[in-house]
Scaffold this motif. Structure first.
Motif, PDB file in Angstrom:
ATOM      1  N   ARG A 170       0.839  -1.207   0.000  1.00 55.55           N
ATOM      2  CA  ARG A 170       0.000   0.000   0.000  1.00 55.55           C
ATOM      3  C   ARG A 170       0.872   1.256   0.000  1.00 55.55           C
ATOM      4  NH1 ARG A 170      -1.970  -3.115   4.001  1.00 55.55           N
ATOM      5  NH2 ARG A 170      -1.239  -1.652   5.598  1.00 55.55           N
ATOM      6  N   THR A 171       1.911   1.264   0.808  1.00 57.90           N
ATOM      7  CA  THR A 171       2.810   2.412   0.874  1.00 57.90           C
ATOM      8  C   THR A 171       4.245   1.918   1.042  1.00 57.90           C
ATOM      9  OG1 THR A 171       2.745   2.644   3.293  1.00 57.90           O
ATOM     10  CG2 THR A 171       1.044   3.810   2.030  1.00 57.90           C
ATOM     11  N   PHE A 172       5.199   2.735   0.639  1.00 55.72           N
ATOM     12  CA  PHE A 172       6.608   2.474   0.926  1.00 55.72           C
ATOM     13  C   PHE A 172       7.391   3.762   0.699  1.00 55.72           C
ATOM     14  CE2 PHE A 172       5.864   1.322  -3.512  1.00 55.72           C
ATOM     15  CZ  PHE A 172       6.914   1.929  -4.189  1.00 55.72           C
ATOM     16  N   SER A 173       8.556   3.837   1.332  1.00 52.57           N
ATOM     17  CA  SER A 173       9.464   4.953   1.118  1.00 52.57           C
ATOM     18  C   SER A 173      10.474   4.573   0.042  1.00 52.57           C
ATOM     19  CB  SER A 173      10.197   5.313   2.421  1.00 52.57           C
ATOM     20  OG  SER A 173       9.273   5.798   3.383  1.00 52.57           O
ATOM     21  N   LEU A 174      10.843   5.553  -0.772  1.00 54.06           N
ATOM     22  CA  LEU A 174      11.700   5.303  -1.922  1.00 54.06           C
ATOM     23  C   LEU A 174      12.746   6.401  -2.040  1.00 54.06           C
ATOM     24  CD1 LEU A 174      12.391   3.917  -4.655  1.00 54.06           C
ATOM     25  CD2 LEU A 174      10.602   5.337  -5.699  1.00 54.06           C
ATOM     26  N   ASP A 175      14.011   6.001  -2.125  1.00 51.34           N
ATOM     27  CA  ASP A 175      15.121   6.913  -2.387  1.00 51.34           C
ATOM     28  C   ASP A 175      15.773   6.501  -3.703  1.00 51.34           C
ATOM     29  OD1 ASP A 175      14.676   8.086   0.106  1.00 51.34           O
ATOM     30  OD2 ASP A 175      16.030   6.691   1.103  1.00 51.34           O
ATOM     31  N   ILE A 176      15.993   7.449  -4.595  1.00 50.30           N
ATOM     32  CA  ILE A 176      16.559   7.165  -5.913  1.00 50.30           C
ATOM     33  C   ILE A 176      17.771   8.036  -6.159  1.00 50.30           C
ATOM     34  CG2 ILE A 176      16.160   7.276  -8.413  1.00 50.30           C
ATOM     35  CD1 ILE A 176      13.249   6.665  -7.925  1.00 50.30           C
ATOM     36  N   ASP A 177      18.794   7.445  -6.761  1.00 52.74           N
ATOM     37  CA  ASP A 177      19.966   8.184  -7.224  1.00 52.74           C
ATOM     38  C   ASP A 177      20.236   7.721  -8.652  1.00 52.74           C
ATOM     39  OD1 ASP A 177      22.315   9.528  -7.682  1.00 52.74           O
ATOM     40  OD2 ASP A 177      23.320   8.852  -5.859  1.00 52.74           O
ATOM     41  N   ALA A 178      19.962   8.597  -9.626  1.00 51.73           N
ATOM     42  CA  ALA A 178      20.113   8.250 -11.036  1.00 51.73           C
ATOM     43  C   ALA A 178      21.143   9.173 -11.677  1.00 51.73           C
ATOM     44  CB  ALA A 178      18.773   8.364 -11.758  1.00 51.73           C
ATOM     45  N   ARG A 179      22.064   8.586 -12.453  1.00 53.40           N
ATOM     46  CA  ARG A 179      23.098   9.349 -13.154  1.00 53.40           C
ATOM     47  C   ARG A 179      23.100   8.954 -14.621  1.00 53.40           C
ATOM     48  NH1 ARG A 179      27.785  10.480  -9.159  1.00 53.40           N
ATOM     49  NH2 ARG A 179      26.915   9.862  -7.141  1.00 53.40           N
ATOM     50  N   TYR A 180      23.141   9.982 -15.470  1.00 52.55           N
ATOM     51  CA  TYR A 180      23.173   9.757 -16.918  1.00 52.55           C
ATOM     52  C   TYR A 180      24.319  10.566 -17.500  1.00 52.55           C
ATOM     53  CZ  TYR A 180      21.825   9.889 -21.852  1.00 52.55           C
ATOM     54  OH  TYR A 180      21.823   9.801 -23.209  1.00 52.55           O
ATOM     55  N   GLY A 181      25.254   9.882 -18.143  1.00 56.35           N
ATOM     56  CA  GLY A 181      26.423  10.550 -18.705  1.00 56.35           C
ATOM     57  C   GLY A 181      26.288  10.746 -20.183  1.00 56.35           C
ATOM     58  N   ALA A 182      25.731  11.879 -20.603  1.00 57.44           N
ATOM     59  CA  ALA A 182      25.525  12.149 -22.029  1.00 57.44           C
ATOM     60  C   ALA A 182      26.811  12.668 -22.666  1.00 57.44           C
ATOM     61  CB  ALA A 182      24.412  13.175 -22.202  1.00 57.44           C
ATOM     62  N   PRO A 183      27.199  12.131 -23.818  1.00 57.49           N
ATOM     63  CA  PRO A 183      28.406  12.636 -24.491  1.00 57.49           C
ATOM     64  C   PRO A 183      28.231  14.093 -24.916  1.00 57.49           C
ATOM     65  CG  PRO A 183      27.673  10.549 -25.432  1.00 57.49           C
ATOM     66  CD  PRO A 183      26.569  11.035 -24.553  1.00 57.49           C
ATOM     67  N   ASN A 184      29.303  14.876 -24.789  1.00 62.13           N
ATOM     68  CA  ASN A 184      29.309  16.237 -25.328  1.00 62.13           C
ATOM     69  C   ASN A 184      30.719  16.565 -25.802  1.00 62.13           C
ATOM     70  OD1 ASN A 184      30.806  16.716 -23.053  1.00 62.13           O
ATOM     71  ND2 ASN A 184      29.328  18.060 -22.055  1.00 62.13           N
ATOM     72  N   ALA A 185      30.954  17.813 -26.143  1.00 58.85           N
ATOM     73  CA  ALA A 185      32.242  18.194 -26.725  1.00 58.85           C
ATOM     74  C   ALA A 185      33.397  17.993 -25.761  1.00 58.85           C
ATOM     75  CB  ALA A 185      32.190  19.651 -27.182  1.00 58.85           C
ATOM     76  N   ASP A 186      33.122  18.074 -24.456  1.00 57.60           N
ATOM     77  CA  ASP A 186      34.176  17.944 -23.452  1.00 57.60           C
ATOM     78  C   ASP A 186      34.289  16.538 -22.878  1.00 57.60           C
ATOM     79  OD1 ASP A 186      34.715  20.673 -23.700  1.00 57.60           O
ATOM     80  OD2 ASP A 186      33.116  21.167 -22.273  1.00 57.60           O
ATOM     81  N   GLY A 187      33.636  15.613 -23.490  1.00 62.55           N
ATOM     82  CA  GLY A 187      33.662  14.246 -22.966  1.00 62.55           C
ATOM     83  C   GLY A 187      32.262  13.793 -22.622  1.00 62.55           C
ATOM     84  N   ARG A 188      31.909  13.835 -21.310  1.00 60.95           N
ATOM     85  CA  ARG A 188      30.562  13.471 -20.881  1.00 60.95           C
ATOM     86  C   ARG A 188      30.046  14.498 -19.879  1.00 60.95           C
ATOM     87  NH1 ARG A 188      28.728   8.893 -22.847  1.00 60.95           N
ATOM     88  NH2 ARG A 188      30.169   7.246 -23.466  1.00 60.95           N
ATOM     89  N   GLN A 189      28.822  14.892 -20.067  1.00 60.15           N
ATOM     90  CA  GLN A 189      28.151  15.784 -19.135  1.00 60.15           C
ATOM     91  C   GLN A 189      27.195  14.947 -18.308  1.00 60.15           C
ATOM     92  OE1 GLN A 189      26.745  19.702 -20.358  1.00 60.15           O
ATOM     93  NE2 GLN A 189      24.729  19.205 -19.513  1.00 60.15           N
ATOM     94  N   VAL A 190      27.452  14.804 -17.032  1.00 67.09           N
ATOM     95  CA  VAL A 190      26.668  13.921 -16.186  1.00 67.09           C
ATOM     96  C   VAL A 190      25.469  14.682 -15.615  1.00 67.09           C
ATOM     97  CG1 VAL A 190      26.666  12.514 -14.108  1.00 67.09           C
ATOM     98  CG2 VAL A 190      28.668  12.524 -15.605  1.00 67.09           C
ATOM     99  N   THR A 191      24.288  14.118 -15.836  1.00 70.48           N
ATOM    100  CA  THR A 191      23.066  14.615 -15.216  1.00 70.48           C
ATOM    101  C   THR A 191      22.711  13.683 -14.069  1.00 70.48           C
ATOM    102  OG1 THR A 191      22.253  15.563 -17.281  1.00 70.48           O
ATOM    103  CG2 THR A 191      20.631  15.128 -15.568  1.00 70.48           C
ATOM    104  N   ARG A 192      22.450  14.262 -12.896  1.00 70.46           N
ATOM    105  CA  ARG A 192      22.167  13.443 -11.710  1.00 70.46           C
ATOM    106  C   ARG A 192      20.855  13.878 -11.072  1.00 70.46           C
ATOM    107  NH1 ARG A 192      25.974  12.765  -6.251  1.00 70.46           N
ATOM    108  NH2 ARG A 192      24.863  10.952  -5.381  1.00 70.46           N
ATOM    109  N   LEU A 193      19.991  12.912 -10.808  1.00 71.61           N
ATOM    110  CA  LEU A 193      18.724  13.158 -10.136  1.00 71.61           C
ATOM    111  C   LEU A 193      18.678  12.346  -8.851  1.00 71.61           C
ATOM    112  CD1 LEU A 193      15.808  14.291 -10.048  1.00 71.61           C
ATOM    113  CD2 LEU A 193      15.094  12.237 -11.312  1.00 71.61           C
ATOM    114  N   GLN A 194      18.476  13.028  -7.738  1.00 71.41           N
ATOM    115  CA  GLN A 194      18.347  12.370  -6.436  1.00 71.41           C
ATOM    116  C   GLN A 194      16.975  12.699  -5.863  1.00 71.41           C
ATOM    117  OE1 GLN A 194      22.151  14.425  -5.312  1.00 71.41           O
ATOM    118  NE2 GLN A 194      22.515  12.517  -4.174  1.00 71.41           N
ATOM    119  N   THR A 195      16.255  11.681  -5.420  1.00 70.59           N
ATOM    120  CA  THR A 195      14.926  11.891  -4.846  1.00 70.59           C
ATOM    121  C   THR A 195      14.795  11.083  -3.556  1.00 70.59           C
ATOM    122  OG1 THR A 195      13.719  10.031  -5.854  1.00 70.59           O
ATOM    123  CG2 THR A 195      14.051  12.008  -7.214  1.00 70.59           C
ATOM    124  N   SER A 196      13.906  11.555  -2.701  1.00 68.67           N
ATOM    125  CA  SER A 196      13.640  10.862  -1.447  1.00 68.67           C
ATOM    126  C   SER A 196      12.219  11.175  -1.015  1.00 68.67           C
ATOM    127  CB  SER A 196      14.618  11.309  -0.358  1.00 68.67           C
ATOM    128  OG  SER A 196      14.357  10.656   0.870  1.00 68.67           O
TER     129      SER A 196
END
Length: 284
Positions: free
Chosen positions: A38-64
């Motif tokens: 019925r209910t639960f607590s959730l913590d997420i840490d997601a990282r996405y390393g998209a290539p760009n001109a300088d190598g990779r630009q990391v996007t990070r989403l943290q939720t709780s």
């Protein structure tokens, strides 16, 4: 007599061994049990390393926060989040709540909540078509989630304790075909019909760019519930796909829901295109 007793003991031990659930079955049980909460607590840490001109630009989403599925007609959600895009961009933080069939967003430092329509929310999801699912549609998708294994067992790892509970610790790999079928089912329930050839092709095209690498699962011994998941993907085509790493922690199973109505001013949002502007405009 001694020989007969030894034979019986050996036979019983062997029978118990074969009756014990396999690791793949334990994974299936954990997935099904999570779908019944019925209910639960959730913590997420997601990282996405998209290539760009300088190598990779990391996007990070943290939720709780907390997920509330007590009401079959409208799920509830309360998640605080921090989003960081690249090394030089300042992080954006805020909170999202969903209750009574409505979604609210507030950026940290803003003076008001933004009421986000279901249409606006759906437009930011993959395969943006259709409407929000009704009760029957959500029930059908939930049943599919409980019954179709989405994770495959690879090997056992060292057991660990999480919040005082011993867990079965496995190396796993996400089943991309099963995930794709679940995504297609969600879209069909939103549309209220079977997908057309074009729509099915769109789903196939999205998932062909995703390569499941590996992952880990920690499953509590008492309730057979996921305590932690870590999943690793490569996203993109060609020789330089981007890594996508997602880890999640689960706790507070069936605890009382704590998702209050937004406090203070609430501004309506009429269109999906206004969402980013509204969020940026509320920052100070």
């Amino acid at each position: 007599i001694v020989g007969f007793a030894s034979f019986v003991a050996t036979a019983l031990t062997a029978s118990l061994f074969f009756l014990l659930p396999s690791p793949q079955e334990i994974l299936r049980m954990a997935q099904a049990n999570m779908g019944r909460l019925r209910t639960f607590s959730l913590d997420i840490d997601a990282r996405y390393g998209a290539p760009n001109a300088d190598g990779r630009q990391v996007t990070r989403l943290q939720t709780s926060g907390q997920v509330d599925r007590s009401d079959p007609s409208a799920f509830g959600l309360r998640q605080r989040f921090t989003l960081t895009a690249g090394r030089d961009a300042p992080p954006a933080a805020g909170e999202i709540r969903r209750l009574s069939g409505k979604t609210y967003l507030r950026i940290l430092g803003g003076d008001a909540w933004t009421a986000v329509t279901d249409e606006a929310t759906l437009s930011y999801l993959p395969f943006a078509s259709g409407t929000a699912m009704d009760v029957a549609g959500r029930a059908a998708v939930a049943q599919e989630f409980r019954s179709v294994p989405l994770l495959r067992f690879v090997r056992k790892l060292t057991p660990e304790r999480i919040d005082g509970e011993w867990t079965a610790h496995y190396e796993i790999v996400p089943d991309i075909l099963a995930l794709k079928q679940l995504a297609a089912s969600v879209l069909e329930k939103r549309l209220g019909r079977v997908l057309s050839s074009r729509e099915r092709s769109d789903v196939d095209s999205a998932f062909v760019k995703i390569d499941a690498q590996h992952g880990e699962a920690w499953i509590g011994e008492r309730g057979r519930l996921f305590r932690r998941l870590a999943l690793h993907f490569r996203v993109g085509e060609g020789t330089n796909p981007a890594p996508l790493d997602i880890s999640g922690g689960f706790s507070g199973f069936n605890a009382p829901a704590d998702i209050p109505e937004p406090d203070g001013l609430v501004r309506p949002l009429g269109s999906a295109n206004a969402l980013p502007a509204a969020a940026v405009g509320q920052q100070t």
